[in-house]
Design an enzyme around this catalytic site. Structure first.
Site, PDB file in Angstrom:
ATOM      1  N   GLY A 148       0.935  -1.110   0.074  1.00  0.00           N
ATOM      2  CA  GLY A 148      -0.081   0.024  -0.012  1.00  0.00           C
ATOM      3  C   GLY A 148       0.727   1.292  -0.091  1.00  0.00           C
ATOM      4  O   GLY A 148       1.793   1.416  -0.908  1.00  0.00           O
ATOM      5  N   SER A 204       3.591   3.185   2.620  1.00  0.00           N
ATOM      6  CA  SER A 204       4.164   3.001   4.145  1.00  0.00           C
ATOM      7  C   SER A 204       3.737   4.189   4.892  1.00  0.00           C
ATOM      8  O   SER A 204       3.639   3.813   6.162  1.00  0.00           O
ATOM      9  CB  SER A 204       5.477   2.551   3.869  1.00  0.00           C
ATOM     10  OG  SER A 204       6.158   3.677   3.156  1.00  0.00           O
ATOM     11  N   CYS A 262       6.010  -5.266   0.111  1.00  0.00           N
ATOM     12  CA  CYS A 262       6.234  -4.113  -0.515  1.00  0.00           C
ATOM     13  C   CYS A 262       6.342  -2.836   0.670  1.00  0.00           C
ATOM     14  O   CYS A 262       7.017  -2.884   1.443  1.00  0.00           O
ATOM     15  CB  CYS A 262       5.287  -3.770  -1.416  1.00  0.00           C
ATOM     16  SG  CYS A 262       5.682  -2.321  -2.577  1.00  0.00           S
ATOM     17  N   ILE A 267       5.382  -3.167  -7.695  1.00  0.00           N
ATOM     18  CA  ILE A 267       4.651  -1.831  -7.815  1.00  0.00           C
ATOM     19  C   ILE A 267       5.227  -0.634  -7.141  1.00  0.00           C
ATOM     20  O   ILE A 267       5.101  -0.571  -5.803  1.00  0.00           O
ATOM     21  CB  ILE A 267       3.146  -1.961  -7.706  1.00  0.00           C
ATOM     22  CG1 ILE A 267       2.405  -3.002  -8.545  1.00  0.00           C
ATOM     23  CG2 ILE A 267       2.298  -0.670  -7.942  1.00  0.00           C
ATOM     24  CD1 ILE A 267       1.172  -3.481  -8.047  1.00  0.00           C
ATOM     25  N   HIS A 270       4.445  -8.155  -4.987  1.00  0.00           N
ATOM     26  CA  HIS A 270       3.250  -8.440  -4.489  1.00  0.00           C
ATOM     27  C   HIS A 270       2.773  -9.752  -5.038  1.00  0.00           C
ATOM     28  O   HIS A 270       2.142 -10.200  -5.956  1.00  0.00           O
ATOM     29  CB  HIS A 270       2.326  -7.502  -5.044  1.00  0.00           C
ATOM     30  CG  HIS A 270       2.310  -6.096  -4.659  1.00  0.00           C
ATOM     31  ND1 HIS A 270       1.576  -5.513  -3.722  1.00  0.00           N
ATOM     32  CD2 HIS A 270       3.085  -5.069  -4.858  1.00  0.00           C
ATOM     33  CE1 HIS A 270       2.015  -4.397  -3.277  1.00  0.00           C
ATOM     34  NE2 HIS A 270       2.895  -3.888  -4.109  1.00  0.00           N
ATOM     35  N   GLU A 286       0.718 -11.530  -3.524  1.00  0.00           N
ATOM     36  CA  GLU A 286      -0.769 -11.983  -3.323  1.00  0.00           C
ATOM     37  C   GLU A 286      -1.614 -11.228  -4.576  1.00  0.00           C
ATOM     38  O   GLU A 286      -2.693 -11.548  -4.895  1.00  0.00           O
ATOM     39  CB  GLU A 286      -1.103 -10.863  -2.313  1.00  0.00           C
ATOM     40  CG  GLU A 286      -1.453  -9.304  -2.285  1.00  0.00           C
ATOM     41  CD  GLU A 286       0.005  -8.591  -2.483  1.00  0.00           C
ATOM     42  OE1 GLU A 286       0.877  -9.244  -2.348  1.00  0.00           O
ATOM     43  OE2 GLU A 286      -0.142  -7.425  -2.475  1.00  0.00           O
TER      44      GLU A 286
HETATM   45  N1  GLN Z   1       5.886   2.934  -2.630  1.00  0.00           N
HETATM   46  C1  GLN Z   1       5.068   2.460  -1.581  1.00  0.00           C
HETATM   47  C2  GLN Z   1       5.678   2.963  -0.281  1.00  0.00           C
HETATM   48  O1  GLN Z   1       6.856   3.683  -0.091  1.00  0.00           O
HETATM   49  C3  GLN Z   1       5.102   1.007  -1.620  1.00  0.00           C
HETATM   50  C4  GLN Z   1       4.014   0.622  -2.836  1.00  0.00           C
HETATM   51  C5  GLN Z   1       3.548  -0.564  -2.608  1.00  0.00           C
HETATM   52  O2  GLN Z   1       3.389  -1.303  -1.576  1.00  0.00           O
HETATM   53  N2  GLN Z   1       3.183  -1.134  -3.801  1.00  0.00           N
HETATM   54  O3  GLN Z   1       5.139   2.891   0.603  1.00  0.00           O
END
Ligand code: GLN
EC number: 4.3.3.6
Length: 194
Positions: free
Chosen positions: A47, A49, A79, A134, A170, A172
């Site tokens: 998501g 952070s 992630c 991602i 990811h 999932e």
């Molecule tokens: N770039 C997001 C972060 O720094 C992480 C991206 C992700 O969880 N897909 O939190």
């Protein structure tokens, strides 16, 4: 029955629930601190952070999550979830939960590669794990007790330190649930010996 929670403050929660499904696994969507007492292992989803950290503070999860991590119950961060676990974040003064000895760099694959897919060999899992990245972080360095499980073009993208498992991508979001099965085994083993 093994009880595994997915932290549901923000991010890709539902997909983890599906990926964890197994006959003897009970999956709990964790929205309240009290639910941590019901689970043997926990997933931090991807998501954003900084948003997740803000919600962790807002809902009183910070200390309880630190205690959960210290209790030897397995945690799997994907992630943004991995970023929450790191002891160091490049360019930031303070880490978040600081439980797994690794330095992560956020959004480290650059703009051209904001999102991409790769097939990676991963220790303990197989030589063809499907990985979707991602805006993914790179694990720049790890401590002595950390085992590197996978790299992508020389950069660390999955690692394990005892009961902590982290990856940049990811798992999932694919049909390949072997990494979740690997985590379920970690939880089962921790649970049996506890
Ligand atoms: N770039 C997001 C972060 O720094 C992480 C991206 C992700 O969880 N897909 O939190």
């Amino acid at each position: 029955m093994t009880n595994i929670g997915v932290l549901a403050l923000q991010g890709a929660v539902r997909e983890h629930v599906v990926a964890l499904e197994a006959p003897d696994v009970n999956i709990i969507v964790v929205k309240k601190v009290e639910q941590l007492a019901e689970i043997d292992g926990l997933v931090f989803p991807g998501g954003e952070s900084t948003t997740m950290r803000r919600l962790i503070n807002q809902y009183g999860f910070y200390e309880p999550l630190k205690e959960f991590a210290a209790s030897d119950k397995p945690i799997f961060g994907t992630c943004a979830g991995a970023i929450l676990m790191a002891t160091e974040i490049v360019g930031q003064d303070e880490p978040h939960l600081s439980v797994m000895e690794m330095t992560v760099e956020r959004n480290a694959f650059g703009r051209q590669r904001e999102s991409f897919e790769a097939i990676l060999p991963m220790k303990g899992i197989g030589d063809d794990v499907q990985a979707i990245f991602i805006r993914a972080p790179i694990i720049r360095s790890v401590g002595d007790q950390v085992e590197v499980l996978a790299t992508y073009e020389g950069d660390i993208v999955a690692a394990r330190e005892g009961h902590f498992l982290a990856c940049s991508f990811h798992p999932e979001l694919t049909e390949d649930h072997r990494m979740h099965q690997y985590f379920v085994e970690m939880v089962r083993n921790a649970f049996v010996t506890a």
